[in-house]
Design a protein around this motif. Structure first.
Motif, mmCIF file in Angstrom:
data_model
loop_
_atom_site.group_PDB
_atom_site.id
_atom_site.type_symbol
_atom_site.label_atom_id
_atom_site.label_comp_id
_atom_site.label_asym_id
_atom_site.label_seq_id
_atom_site.Cartn_x
_atom_site.Cartn_y
_atom_site.Cartn_z
ATOM 1 N N GLU A 11 5.070 6.639 -5.064
ATOM 2 C CA GLU A 11 4.709 5.241 -5.318
ATOM 3 C C GLU A 11 5.958 4.396 -5.518
ATOM 4 O OE1 GLU A 11 2.035 5.340 -8.607
ATOM 5 O OE2 GLU A 11 0.311 5.974 -7.402
ATOM 6 N N TRP A 12 6.926 4.956 -6.269
ATOM 7 C CA TRP A 12 8.178 4.222 -6.490
ATOM 8 C C TRP A 12 8.957 4.070 -5.191
ATOM 9 C CZ3 TRP A 12 12.942 6.635 -5.576
ATOM 10 C CH2 TRP A 12 14.049 5.788 -5.775
ATOM 11 N N PHE A 13 9.124 5.151 -4.450
ATOM 12 C CA PHE A 13 9.957 5.161 -3.253
ATOM 13 C C PHE A 13 9.387 4.251 -2.175
ATOM 14 C CE2 PHE A 13 11.209 7.264 0.814
ATOM 15 C CZ PHE A 13 12.577 7.060 0.715
ATOM 16 N N ILE A 14 8.105 4.391 -1.900
ATOM 17 C CA ILE A 14 7.475 3.551 -0.874
ATOM 18 C C ILE A 14 7.467 2.094 -1.336
ATOM 19 C CG2 ILE A 14 5.284 3.047 0.305
ATOM 20 C CD1 ILE A 14 4.792 6.106 0.351
ATOM 21 N N GLY A 15 7.229 1.881 -2.624
ATOM 22 C CA GLY A 15 7.270 0.531 -3.166
ATOM 23 C C GLY A 15 8.645 -0.100 -3.022
ATOM 24 N N ALA A 16 9.703 0.703 -3.220
ATOM 25 C CA ALA A 16 11.076 0.201 -3.092
ATOM 26 C C ALA A 16 11.371 -0.222 -1.660
ATOM 27 C CB ALA A 16 12.072 1.270 -3.538
ATOM 28 N N MET A 17 10.841 0.502 -0.682
ATOM 29 C CA MET A 17 11.033 0.122 0.722
ATOM 30 C C MET A 17 10.265 -1.152 1.066
ATOM 31 S SD MET A 17 11.094 3.550 3.101
ATOM 32 C CE MET A 17 9.691 4.399 2.373
ATOM 33 N N GLU A 18 9.051 -1.251 0.546
ATOM 34 C CA GLU A 18 8.169 -2.361 0.915
ATOM 35 C C GLU A 18 8.463 -3.642 0.139
ATOM 36 O OE1 GLU A 18 5.969 -2.441 3.311
ATOM 37 O OE2 GLU A 18 6.207 -0.358 3.910
ATOM 38 N N GLU A 40 2.526 17.734 -9.056
ATOM 39 C CA GLU A 40 1.577 16.768 -8.490
ATOM 40 C C GLU A 40 1.786 15.392 -9.105
ATOM 41 O OE1 GLU A 40 -0.399 17.050 -6.045
ATOM 42 O OE2 GLU A 40 -0.741 19.195 -5.728
ATOM 43 N N SER A 41 1.947 15.360 -10.438
ATOM 44 C CA SER A 41 2.136 14.091 -11.138
ATOM 45 C C SER A 41 3.452 13.431 -10.760
ATOM 46 C CB SER A 41 2.084 14.342 -12.656
ATOM 47 O OG SER A 41 2.380 13.161 -13.374
ATOM 48 N N GLU A 42 4.526 14.219 -10.764
ATOM 49 C CA GLU A 42 5.843 13.692 -10.416
ATOM 50 C C GLU A 42 5.887 13.231 -8.968
ATOM 51 O OE1 GLU A 42 9.302 13.376 -12.141
ATOM 52 O OE2 GLU A 42 7.500 12.755 -13.192
ATOM 53 N N VAL A 100 3.767 13.170 3.162
ATOM 54 C CA VAL A 100 3.385 11.784 2.861
ATOM 55 C C VAL A 100 4.586 10.856 3.047
ATOM 56 C CG1 VAL A 100 2.533 10.220 1.081
ATOM 57 C CG2 VAL A 100 1.588 12.530 1.264
ATOM 58 N N VAL A 101 5.755 11.280 2.546
ATOM 59 C CA VAL A 101 6.966 10.463 2.668
ATOM 60 C C VAL A 101 7.354 10.296 4.133
ATOM 61 C CG1 VAL A 101 9.419 10.306 2.073
ATOM 62 C CG2 VAL A 101 7.789 11.178 0.389
ATOM 63 N N LEU A 102 7.334 11.397 4.878
ATOM 64 C CA LEU A 102 7.672 11.346 6.306
ATOM 65 C C LEU A 102 6.730 10.435 7.082
ATOM 66 C CD1 LEU A 102 8.591 15.040 7.210
ATOM 67 C CD2 LEU A 102 10.031 13.037 7.607
#
Length: 220
Positions: free
Chosen positions: A83-90, A75-77, A145-147
């Motif tokens: 947060e990192w992945f979506i932040g990197a896209m945005e 859950e933590s990971e 969530v990622v999808l």
């Protein structure tokens, strides 16, 4: 006198809470590192408490069992990775397609990290009974969530089928993660990016509808 004792009790309770929070953080950090590096089944409780510098009783008090600790780690990971992945896209803004094209450069950066051990969700499902639902459920929740974010961007880009495009990109993402874990070559992200580029072609994007009057004017 009663107030004085009450204050002391409050201070003691606050210190105990801080100690527990600190121990929880150290246990999560230690378990995350060891689970990802060595595998969940290969990592025993003794190794976790040794790296965390806590007592075994503390681990069981905070998490109850190794299985609960595994769930907490995932859950933590998952939260941190999303947060990192979506932040990197945005990051940097731009249109939806620009954001989607940042996926694989971001993954390449991750693949190059010293502590890159692959996806903890893929690893957890891979090393456990495939009929077991507990880890698959957490993995699917993470993937959903990622999808959803990728599908949202695909829709904004004007993709003819945003859901299908999101799933195709997700397959390339998962494939790149596994390939990078096995090969230890961050460059597999570049190959995945080339494959992803074909998904952004004109045939994959909705053609804007022209008004009837405009179509007639063009025809003339």
């Amino acid at each position: 006198m009663g107030k004085s004792v009450s204050k002391k009790q409050a201070v003691a309770a606050a210190l105990a809470a801080n100690d527990e929070e600190s121990a929880r953080g150290r246990l999560l950090s230690a378990a995350t590192h060891l689970f990802c590096k060595n595998g969940i089944n290969a990592t025993g409780i003794d190794a976790i408490i040794h790296e965390a510098g806590t007592a075994k009783t503390t681990l069981y008090k905070l998490f109850g069992s190794k299985t609960n600790l595994v769930h907490a780690v995932l859950e933590s990971e998952g939260k941190a990775w999303r947060e990192w992945f979506i932040g990197a896209m945005e990051e940097g803004g731009g249109d939806a397609q620009s954001k989607l094209t940042r996926i694989f450069p971001a993954l390449k950066s991750w693949f190059g990290e010293e502590r890159f051990y692959g996806c903890p969700f893929i690893n957890a499902v891979a090393e456990h009974d495939k009929d077991a639902k507990q880890f698959r459920a957490i993995a699917l929740k993470h993937k959903k969530v990622v999808l959803a974010h990728i599908e949202k961007l695909a829709g904004e880009m004007g993709a003819a089928d945003p859901e299908s495009l999101a799933h195709q990109l997700a397959l390339l993402i998962d494939g790149a993660i596994v390939a990078a874990m096995v090969s230890r070559d961050p460059g597999v992200a570049d190959t995945a990016a080339l494959a992803a580029g074909s998904l952004f072609g004109p045939s994959r994007v909705k053609k804007p509808k022209r008004a009837a009057g405009t179509a007639q004017l063009v025809a003339v």
